[in-house]
Design an enzyme around this catalytic site. Structure first.
Site, PDB file in Angstrom:
ATOM      1  N   ASP A  13       6.680 -21.466  25.143  1.00 56.22           N
ATOM      2  CA  ASP A  13       5.579 -21.355  25.952  1.00 56.22           C
ATOM      3  C   ASP A  13       5.995 -21.274  27.430  1.00 56.22           C
ATOM      4  O   ASP A  13       5.511 -20.366  28.144  1.00 56.22           O
ATOM      5  CB  ASP A  13       5.006 -22.913  26.016  1.00 56.22           C
ATOM      6  CG  ASP A  13       4.190 -23.422  24.730  1.00 56.22           C
ATOM      7  OD1 ASP A  13       3.668 -22.362  24.193  1.00 56.22           O
ATOM      8  OD2 ASP A  13       4.476 -24.480  24.496  1.00 56.22           O
ATOM      9  N   ARG A  93       7.033 -37.334  32.377  1.00 55.46           N
ATOM     10  CA  ARG A  93       6.231 -36.257  33.013  1.00 55.46           C
ATOM     11  C   ARG A  93       5.844 -36.493  34.376  1.00 55.46           C
ATOM     12  O   ARG A  93       5.991 -35.696  35.125  1.00 55.46           O
ATOM     13  CB  ARG A  93       4.856 -36.060  32.159  1.00 55.46           C
ATOM     14  CG  ARG A  93       4.988 -35.601  30.768  1.00 55.46           C
ATOM     15  CD  ARG A  93       5.839 -34.421  30.599  1.00 55.46           C
ATOM     16  NE  ARG A  93       5.921 -33.784  29.389  1.00 55.46           N
ATOM     17  CZ  ARG A  93       6.855 -32.878  28.966  1.00 55.46           C
ATOM     18  NH1 ARG A  93       7.882 -32.664  29.682  1.00 55.46           N
ATOM     19  NH2 ARG A  93       6.760 -32.365  27.738  1.00 55.46           N
ATOM     20  N   ASP A 122       0.178 -33.530  28.132  1.00 51.89           N
ATOM     21  CA  ASP A 122       1.060 -33.257  29.106  1.00 51.89           C
ATOM     22  C   ASP A 122       0.144 -32.323  30.356  1.00 51.89           C
ATOM     23  O   ASP A 122       0.512 -32.846  31.570  1.00 51.89           O
ATOM     24  CB  ASP A 122       2.259 -32.446  28.633  1.00 51.89           C
ATOM     25  CG  ASP A 122       3.159 -33.447  27.484  1.00 51.89           C
ATOM     26  OD1 ASP A 122       3.077 -34.500  28.053  1.00 51.89           O
ATOM     27  OD2 ASP A 122       3.730 -32.946  26.887  1.00 51.89           O
ATOM     28  N   SER A 170       7.858 -27.637  17.773  1.00 49.70           N
ATOM     29  CA  SER A 170       7.917 -27.818  19.132  1.00 49.70           C
ATOM     30  C   SER A 170       8.458 -29.310  19.292  1.00 49.70           C
ATOM     31  O   SER A 170       8.081 -30.195  19.049  1.00 49.70           O
ATOM     32  CB  SER A 170       6.446 -28.107  19.840  1.00 49.70           C
ATOM     33  OG  SER A 170       6.334 -28.363  20.923  1.00 49.70           O
TER      34      SER A 170
HETATM   35  N1  ARG Z   1       2.267 -36.926  21.798  1.00 50.91           N
HETATM   36  C1  ARG Z   1       3.292 -37.278  22.834  1.00 50.91           C
HETATM   37  C2  ARG Z   1       2.777 -37.336  23.983  1.00 50.91           C
HETATM   38  O1  ARG Z   1       1.537 -37.216  24.180  1.00 50.91           O
HETATM   39  C3  ARG Z   1       4.457 -36.400  22.707  1.00 50.91           C
HETATM   40  C4  ARG Z   1       4.137 -34.949  23.233  1.00 50.91           C
HETATM   41  C5  ARG Z   1       5.442 -34.062  23.180  1.00 50.91           C
HETATM   42  N2  ARG Z   1       5.249 -32.966  23.802  1.00 50.91           N
HETATM   43  C6  ARG Z   1       5.541 -31.783  23.356  1.00 50.91           C
HETATM   44  N3  ARG Z   1       5.502 -30.746  24.077  1.00 50.91           N
HETATM   45  N4  ARG Z   1       6.158 -31.724  22.094  1.00 50.91           N
HETATM   46  O2  ARG Z   1       3.450 -38.199  24.829  1.00 50.91           O
END
Ligand code: ARG
Length: 391
Positions: A13, A93, A122, A170
């Site tokens: 990405d 984050r 995110d 990912s």
């Molecule tokens: N589902 C989790 C969250 O929202 C993990 C997200 C992981 N992100 C990724 N780009 N693989 O916190």
């Protein structure tokens, strides 16, 4: 030309974003990767791919200690888990976003970009911070152009982007855990292939003998493992190692995402599971019944706020204060047993223990047993009156 700072990992990405920002948005791109404890080779890869795609400038910012002390420590004190997930990505984050803002200010940029898609959490977490802590314009190329992973791959190929990643999944990894998504995992009917796991052994492959581990806490924060005092970053790494070897810390859930999607998510969070379990075991010894009930209530609220991009919400700060006040007595030592994926407390001790061996023992003569009779007689008075109505 205006400058944009891109939160960069070197994955598909964000790599595609560099070119898109140059070609479609006409920005000069500065990339920045915030080190929150991802593996060294991932940081190197981010450097390599930044070099490869010829991005202007690339920053690597070490934020490991801050992540451990200001974010993970709060997660431990709150026993924060969302649907069984200890919030490894979610806790990192806000810090990443704040570090990117600092770079953007230093670089005199006018915008900040991220590579989040329009489906996950995110994007909310990054943008909540950027919008509340700065006036930078936010650009989210993947979401704005509605790109799929296959389209991104084609775009990368077309533009000769040398992708340093070789993963089909990912993956988001930091000190507090590893999240694995995508490919065969997307269908909850599929069992997760063993290859997705890197930090944890399966129960079958874990050691055949149990491991005992002693964890010492001071005001709710772990400070030593097996008698060795260490900084939080080292301690968490150690906890990940010990618990992972024993098959502890695999999480496979159908997670309720912010936009309402249900998503099959797999995590490896061995250290988080060990430290939170040990912390809870100690709290049982030192907090009162009412404190424990309230702590549990706050824990759920806290996890929901962190998960749903509300780090900035004043209630999060209020809860942190209440928790810190309560944690003043959460000091002491817990020994946990780890064995083939299971985890249980073996012993606990604390100078603040509210448990009294003198009072609880069957050998006690001091407590006048007969005095409890009065209490029993009137206990449940209203319930008794209610039952009488029907007699
Ligand atoms: N589902 C989790 C969250 O929202 C993990 C997200 C992981 N992100 C990724 N780009 N693989 O916190």
């Amino acid at each position: 030309m205006e400058k944009v700072v891109l939160a960069f990992s070197g994955g598909l990405d964000t790599t595609v974003c560099v070119k898109l920002l140059e070609e479609e948005y006409n920005y000069e791109v500065v990339t920045a990767c915030v080190d929150v404890g991802q593996p060294q080779e991932e940081l190197e890869k981010s450097q390599n791919s930044a070099d490869n795609i010829n991005a202007g400038k690339h920053y690597i910012i070490d934020a490991k200690d801050e992540f451990a002390e200001e974010y993970i420590a709060r997660g431990i004190k709150a026993n924060a888990e969302y649907e069984g997930y200890p919030l490894s990505t979610a806790l990192a984050r806000p810090l990443i976003a704040m570090k990117i803002i600092e770079v953007a200010e230093k670089e005199g940029a006018t915008a900040i970009a991220h590579g989040c898609t329009g489906k996950g959490n995110d994007q909310f977490r990054f943008e909540a911070i950027i919008r509340s802590m700065s006036d930078f314009k936010v650009i989210a190329p993947i979401r704005e152009m509605n790109l799929t992973r296959t389209e991104e791959q084609a775009y990368a190929k077309e533009h000769g982007l040398n992708l340093s990643y070789d993963k089909i999944y990912s993956i988001d990894e930091n000190l507090w855990g590893r999240a694995i998504e995508g490919d065969v995992l997307e269908d909850p009917a599929n069992e997760p292939p063993e290859e997705i796991y890197e930090w944890t052994k399966s129960a079958e492959d874990a050691k055949d003998t149990p491991t005992k581990v002693a964890i010492e806490f001071e005001e709710g924060v772990p400070i030593a493992i097996d008698g060795e005092i260490m900084g939080l970053v080292d301690l968490i790494n150690k906890a990940n190692e010990i618990a992972g070897e024993n098959g502890v810390g695999r999480v496979d859930i159908i997670e309720n995402r912010m936009i309402g999607l249900k998503s099959r998510e797999t995590y490896e969070v061995p250290g988080a599971k060990l430290l939170i379990a040990a912390h809870q075991a100690l709290e049982q010894l030192v907090l009162t019944t009412d404190e424990l009930r309230f702590a549990q209530y706050m824990s759920g609220l806290y996890a929901d706020l962190v998960y749903s991009a509300l780090w900035q919400e004043p209630l999060r700060e209020d809860i942190d204060q209440a928790i810190d006040h309560m944690q003043r007595r959460v000091s002491g030592k817990v020994v946990m047993k780890l064995f083939k994926g299971s985890i249980q407390p073996l012993s606990r001790e604390s100078p603040f223990s509210l448990h009294s061996i003198e009072q609880i023992t069957f050998e006690d003569k001091e407590t006048e047993q007969s005095e409890v009779e009065g209490m029993i007689k009137y206990h449940g008075l209203q319930a008794a009156n209610y039952q009488k109505l029907n007699r």
